[in-house]
Motif scaffolding. Structure first.
Motif, PDB file in Angstrom:
ATOM      1  N   THR A 164       1.292   1.841   5.648  1.00 35.50           N
ATOM      2  CA  THR A 164       2.316   0.687   6.150  1.00 35.50           C
ATOM      3  C   THR A 164       1.507  -0.286   7.177  1.00 35.50           C
ATOM      4  O   THR A 164       0.366   0.188   7.393  1.00 35.50           O
ATOM      5  CB  THR A 164       3.573   1.377   7.085  1.00 35.50           C
ATOM      6  N   ALA A 165       2.201  -1.392   7.125  1.00 34.85           N
ATOM      7  CA  ALA A 165       1.668  -2.434   8.010  1.00 34.85           C
ATOM      8  C   ALA A 165       2.435  -3.564   7.900  1.00 34.85           C
ATOM      9  O   ALA A 165       3.561  -3.671   7.090  1.00 34.85           O
ATOM     10  CB  ALA A 165       0.344  -2.921   7.460  1.00 34.85           C
ATOM     11  N   SER A 166       2.523  -4.705   8.683  1.00 28.22           N
ATOM     12  CA  SER A 166       3.361  -5.854   8.605  1.00 28.22           C
ATOM     13  C   SER A 166       2.995  -6.379   7.274  1.00 28.22           C
ATOM     14  O   SER A 166       3.991  -7.096   6.809  1.00 28.22           O
ATOM     15  CB  SER A 166       3.215  -6.617   9.880  1.00 28.22           C
ATOM     16  N   TYR A 167       1.785  -6.616   6.907  1.00 20.30           N
ATOM     17  CA  TYR A 167       1.375  -7.166   5.662  1.00 20.30           C
ATOM     18  C   TYR A 167      -0.001  -6.773   5.322  1.00 20.30           C
ATOM     19  O   TYR A 167      -0.986  -6.062   6.054  1.00 20.30           O
ATOM     20  CB  TYR A 167       1.252  -8.854   5.920  1.00 20.30           C
ATOM     21  N   GLY A 168      -0.224  -6.603   4.072  1.00 18.48           N
ATOM     22  CA  GLY A 168      -1.367  -6.202   3.466  1.00 18.48           C
ATOM     23  C   GLY A 168      -1.332  -4.842   2.725  1.00 18.48           C
ATOM     24  O   GLY A 168      -2.190  -4.149   2.308  1.00 18.48           O
ATOM     25  N   LYS A 169      -0.149  -4.085   2.892  1.00 21.08           N
ATOM     26  CA  LYS A 169      -0.334  -2.835   2.603  1.00 21.08           C
ATOM     27  C   LYS A 169      -0.080  -2.603   1.174  1.00 21.08           C
ATOM     28  O   LYS A 169      -0.688  -1.651   0.620  1.00 21.08           O
ATOM     29  CB  LYS A 169       1.325  -2.140   3.247  1.00 21.08           C
ATOM     30  N   THR A 170       0.413  -3.544   0.487  1.00 19.12           N
ATOM     31  CA  THR A 170       0.199  -3.434  -0.974  1.00 19.12           C
ATOM     32  C   THR A 170      -1.232  -3.647  -1.393  1.00 19.12           C
ATOM     33  O   THR A 170      -1.656  -2.771  -2.488  1.00 19.12           O
ATOM     34  CB  THR A 170       1.289  -4.225  -1.739  1.00 19.12           C
ATOM     35  N   SER A 171      -1.941  -4.664  -0.942  1.00 24.14           N
ATOM     36  CA  SER A 171      -3.278  -4.687  -1.369  1.00 24.14           C
ATOM     37  C   SER A 171      -3.929  -3.646  -0.926  1.00 24.14           C
ATOM     38  O   SER A 171      -4.923  -2.833  -1.770  1.00 24.14           O
ATOM     39  CB  SER A 171      -3.768  -5.933  -0.555  1.00 24.14           C
ATOM     40  N   ILE A 172      -3.916  -2.797   0.010  1.00 25.64           N
ATOM     41  CA  ILE A 172      -4.539  -1.604   0.749  1.00 25.64           C
ATOM     42  C   ILE A 172      -4.472  -0.726  -0.419  1.00 25.64           C
ATOM     43  O   ILE A 172      -5.241   0.143  -0.844  1.00 25.64           O
ATOM     44  CB  ILE A 172      -4.433  -1.085   1.933  1.00 25.64           C
ATOM     45  N   LYS A 173      -3.177  -0.420  -0.777  1.00 24.27           N
ATOM     46  CA  LYS A 173      -2.771   0.377  -1.645  1.00 24.27           C
ATOM     47  C   LYS A 173      -3.439   0.485  -3.055  1.00 24.27           C
ATOM     48  O   LYS A 173      -4.011   1.416  -3.573  1.00 24.27           O
ATOM     49  CB  LYS A 173      -1.008   0.558  -2.032  1.00 24.27           C
ATOM     50  N   ASN A 174      -3.273  -0.660  -3.576  1.00 23.90           N
ATOM     51  CA  ASN A 174      -4.110  -0.912  -4.850  1.00 23.90           C
ATOM     52  C   ASN A 174      -5.499  -0.851  -4.757  1.00 23.90           C
ATOM     53  O   ASN A 174      -6.315  -0.220  -5.810  1.00 23.90           O
ATOM     54  CB  ASN A 174      -3.699  -2.228  -5.375  1.00 23.90           C
ATOM     55  N   GLY A 219       7.720   0.625   3.629  1.00 23.07           N
ATOM     56  CA  GLY A 219       8.188  -0.644   4.264  1.00 23.07           C
ATOM     57  C   GLY A 219       9.488  -0.184   5.086  1.00 23.07           C
ATOM     58  O   GLY A 219       9.990   0.686   5.250  1.00 23.07           O
ATOM     59  N   ALA A 220       9.653  -1.268   6.044  1.00 28.57           N
ATOM     60  CA  ALA A 220      10.774  -1.088   6.892  1.00 28.57           C
ATOM     61  C   ALA A 220      11.694  -2.405   7.048  1.00 28.57           C
ATOM     62  O   ALA A 220      10.871  -3.633   7.300  1.00 28.57           O
ATOM     63  CB  ALA A 220      10.260  -0.517   8.223  1.00 28.57           C
ATOM     64  N   GLN A 236      -0.607  13.770   4.614  1.00 26.10           N
ATOM     65  CA  GLN A 236      -1.780  14.533   5.692  1.00 26.10           C
ATOM     66  C   GLN A 236      -2.570  13.064   6.176  1.00 26.10           C
ATOM     67  O   GLN A 236      -3.281  13.248   7.009  1.00 26.10           O
ATOM     68  CB  GLN A 236      -2.828  15.014   4.921  1.00 26.10           C
ATOM     69  N   ILE A 237      -2.555  11.792   5.283  1.00 26.07           N
ATOM     70  CA  ILE A 237      -3.476  10.855   5.746  1.00 26.07           C
ATOM     71  C   ILE A 237      -2.646   9.910   6.103  1.00 26.07           C
ATOM     72  O   ILE A 237      -1.769   9.347   5.076  1.00 26.07           O
ATOM     73  CB  ILE A 237      -4.691  10.533   4.774  1.00 26.07           C
ATOM     74  N   VAL A 238      -2.332   8.862   7.190  1.00 27.59           N
ATOM     75  CA  VAL A 238      -1.909   7.665   7.426  1.00 27.59           C
ATOM     76  C   VAL A 238      -2.677   6.593   7.558  1.00 27.59           C
ATOM     77  O   VAL A 238      -3.561   6.580   8.308  1.00 27.59           O
ATOM     78  CB  VAL A 238      -1.035   8.041   8.449  1.00 27.59           C
ATOM     79  N   VAL A 239      -2.235   5.461   6.928  1.00 29.39           N
ATOM     80  CA  VAL A 239      -2.783   4.013   7.281  1.00 29.39           C
ATOM     81  C   VAL A 239      -1.803   3.338   7.933  1.00 29.39           C
ATOM     82  O   VAL A 239      -0.759   2.919   7.314  1.00 29.39           O
ATOM     83  CB  VAL A 239      -3.479   3.367   5.958  1.00 29.39           C
ATOM     84  N   VAL A 240      -2.308   2.658   9.123  1.00 28.00           N
ATOM     85  CA  VAL A 240      -1.481   1.589   9.565  1.00 28.00           C
ATOM     86  C   VAL A 240      -1.957   0.194   9.804  1.00 28.00           C
ATOM     87  O   VAL A 240      -3.059   0.103  10.450  1.00 28.00           O
ATOM     88  CB  VAL A 240      -0.749   2.036  10.859  1.00 28.00           C
ATOM     89  N   GLY A 241      -1.692  -0.677   8.928  1.00 27.69           N
ATOM     90  CA  GLY A 241      -2.462  -1.955   9.031  1.00 27.69           C
ATOM     91  C   GLY A 241      -2.453  -2.841   9.904  1.00 27.69           C
ATOM     92  O   GLY A 241      -1.573  -2.404  11.048  1.00 27.69           O
ATOM     93  N   GLU A 242      -2.387  -4.189   9.717  1.00 27.38           N
ATOM     94  CA  GLU A 242      -2.267  -5.212  10.715  1.00 27.38           C
ATOM     95  C   GLU A 242      -0.682  -5.192  11.169  1.00 27.38           C
ATOM     96  O   GLU A 242       0.119  -5.226  10.221  1.00 27.38           O
ATOM     97  CB  GLU A 242      -2.936  -6.391  10.345  1.00 27.38           C
ATOM     98  N   ILE A 243      -0.411  -5.545  12.434  1.00 25.67           N
ATOM     99  CA  ILE A 243       0.925  -5.749  13.060  1.00 25.67           C
ATOM    100  C   ILE A 243       0.852  -7.014  13.325  1.00 25.67           C
ATOM    101  O   ILE A 243       0.162  -7.731  13.997  1.00 25.67           O
ATOM    102  CB  ILE A 243       1.020  -4.686  14.288  1.00 25.67           C
ATOM    103  N   GLY A 244       2.099  -7.720  12.891  1.00 21.27           N
ATOM    104  CA  GLY A 244       2.316  -9.170  12.894  1.00 21.27           C
ATOM    105  C   GLY A 244       3.902  -9.434  12.974  1.00 21.27           C
ATOM    106  O   GLY A 244       4.695  -8.425  13.138  1.00 21.27           O
TER     107      GLY A 244
END
Length: 478
Positions: A164-174, A219-220, A236-244
């Motif tokens: 999850t992130a404010s933006y970039g989460k789809t790119s990180i996933k791919n 997303g939220a 088991q693993i969580v990624v929280v990307g940039e917050i904006g």
């Protein structure tokens, strides 16, 4: 005459239902979002409020008179409105069920009332249709959720990575999928599927029982949305990307956005979390701040390079555009290392990574360099893509609606950067039109009122040797 009135009234109800369900589909069937966060309130006026007011006003004197308005003005206007939408109503199973329920409710109530009233009811059929339809969908969702939970439980060796992130989460996933796919049986959520119902549907329909790693995007729009997904997936693993400030109109403050994204840490099975420094969390035994060991980021129209410090400094090169992607790739490096891939293997995977569709995707066509960044919709990513375009020696053209669901201040800052870099600016939405008209040089500003004429305008206004950047894209309901 009564048969004509009955049929016409049912058609009128269906037209109102068509408008409402179209708007609801855009906003994940959330009534509060089409009431409080709808950016085209005049559409509600023309296609919902005014027709209902006129129905009660004109039908008091003549039912036939209202239906002249309905057939001559309202129905053709609704048809033309829908025809021009770039995101039309999709007739999913849910939408089809809604119309069946609505039709039966309308016919049943109208037949009961046809002899008793000059003005046939409008709100009762609509109310009944939505109550029955939404109740049925909620019941079905509960059954689907149980089925998806059982499917996850039947694969005890499955590792779930929630992003999850404010933006970039789809790119990180791919990107993460591309890094891991040769060493694990991986599956990622398709496109931008990131809601609880979307994840449930995806798991039931697409997740294979032998999958080793499931990479899920979360997303939220409201506080509690990420927690709901987290309690369901238990990653088991969580990624929280940039917050904006993305979706600031829903959350009101950055603090609310940050708190909602960090709900991902509530997982009862959490082993490791990789967080961006903007989360304001500190490193601990099971929390790593992934961008602190990132350095020497360099991006050009040829690709992106960066270094990361672990036991020593490792260098990475990716054939994708945008220095902000170094941050997206950095967390992929960290997750891959946690899953025990060697640095050599990670470097190899990143060296052949492919850009995400519509995210700084470079295309050469007709002697023009086209950069498709239409799925990048935040200030940080958009402004960095403009700096990338700055290095181009030829004429630079941008097509953008500005930033959607953000602050006016961010759009003003963005417009100033655009005005400084680009030779021709095409604005595709009236959402931020006033801001752009105030800041952008009038001699290089084109307001595109009808997106269906985009190809024609581009052919006329651009030429061989131009760099053409598609920056963000907003459907015309925004």
């Amino acid at each position: 005459m009564q048969i004509f009135i009955l049929i016409s009234h049912i058609l009128f109800l269906l037209a109102l239902g068509f408008y409402l369900i179209t708007a609801l589909q855009w906003f994940s069937y959330k009534f509060q979002r089409i009431v409080f966060h709808f950016t085209k309130p005049l559409w509600h006026l023309w296609f919902l409020i005014l027709p209902i007011v006129l129905y009660f006003g004109i039908s008091t004197f003549s039912s036939f008179g209202f239906f002249i308005f309905f057939y001559v003005i309202y129905l053709p206007a609704l048809f033309l409105w829908h025809k021009k939408l770039d995101k039309k109503l999709v007739f999913t199973s849910r939408v089809k069920r809604f119309f069946v329920i609505f039709l039966f409710a309308a016919i049943f109530i109208d037949i009961l009332m046809i002899q008793k009233a000059q003005i046939l009811p409008i709100f009762l059929p609509l109310f009944l249709a939505f109550i029955i339809s939404f109740g049925y969908e909620k019941y079905q969702a509960m059954l689907f959720k149980k089925s998806a939970q059982k499917k996850l439980e039947n694969n005890p060796n499955l590792t779930i990575i929630q992003i999850t992130a404010s933006y970039g989460k789809t790119s990180i996933k791919n990107f993460l999928f591309q890094v891991l796919k040769d060493d694990f049986i991986c599956y990622k959520t398709p496109r931008s599927v990131n809601t609880l119902n979307g994840l449930i549907k995806d798991i039931n329909e697409n997740l294979e029982p032998n999958t080793q790693i499931y990479i899920a995007e979360a997303g939220a729009r409201l506080a509690g949305d990420i927690d709901e997904i987290t309690q369901f997936l238990r990653p088991q693993i969580v990624v929280v990307g940039e917050i904006g400030a993305q979706h600031i109109e829903y959350f009101k403050t950055i603090e609310n956005i940050r708190a909602t994204k960090l709900e991902a840490l509530n997982s009862t099975r959490l082993k490791m979390a990789f967080l961006h420094s903007s989360t304001q969390k500190e490193k601990s035994k099971n929390v790593e701040i992934y961008d602190l060991n990132l350095s020497n980021v360099c991006a050009s129209l040829e690709g992106t390079t960066f270094d990361m410090k672990f036991d020593k400094i490792y260098s990475f090169k990716a054939p994708i555009l945008g220095d902000f992607n170094a941050w997206n790739l950095a967390v992929c490096v960290c997750v891959a290392r946690y899953l025990e891939l060697s640095f050599e293997k990670i470097q190899k995977q990143i060296s052949k990574i492919k850009s995400v569709e519509h995210r700084l995707e470079k295309i050469e066509a007709g002697g023009k360099l086209i950069i498709d960044d239409s799925f990048n919709g935040n200030f940080s990513g958009m402004s960095k893509s403009y700096e990338l375009a700055r290095s181009y020696q030829g004429r630079k053209v941008i097509i953008t609606p500005g930033i959607v669901e953000s602050t006016q201040e961010e759009n003003e800052k963005l417009a100033k950067i655009i005005n400084d870099i680009f030779d021709l600016v095409m604005v595709t939405s009236d959402l931020n039109a006033a801001t752009f008209e105030k800041i952008i040089d009038k001699n290089k500003l084109i307001m595109i009122k009808d997106k269906s004429k985009m190809t024609e305008i581009l052919a006329k206004e651009t030429k061989v040797g131009d760099l053409v950047l598609f920056s963000n894209d907003a459907p015309n309901f925004i």
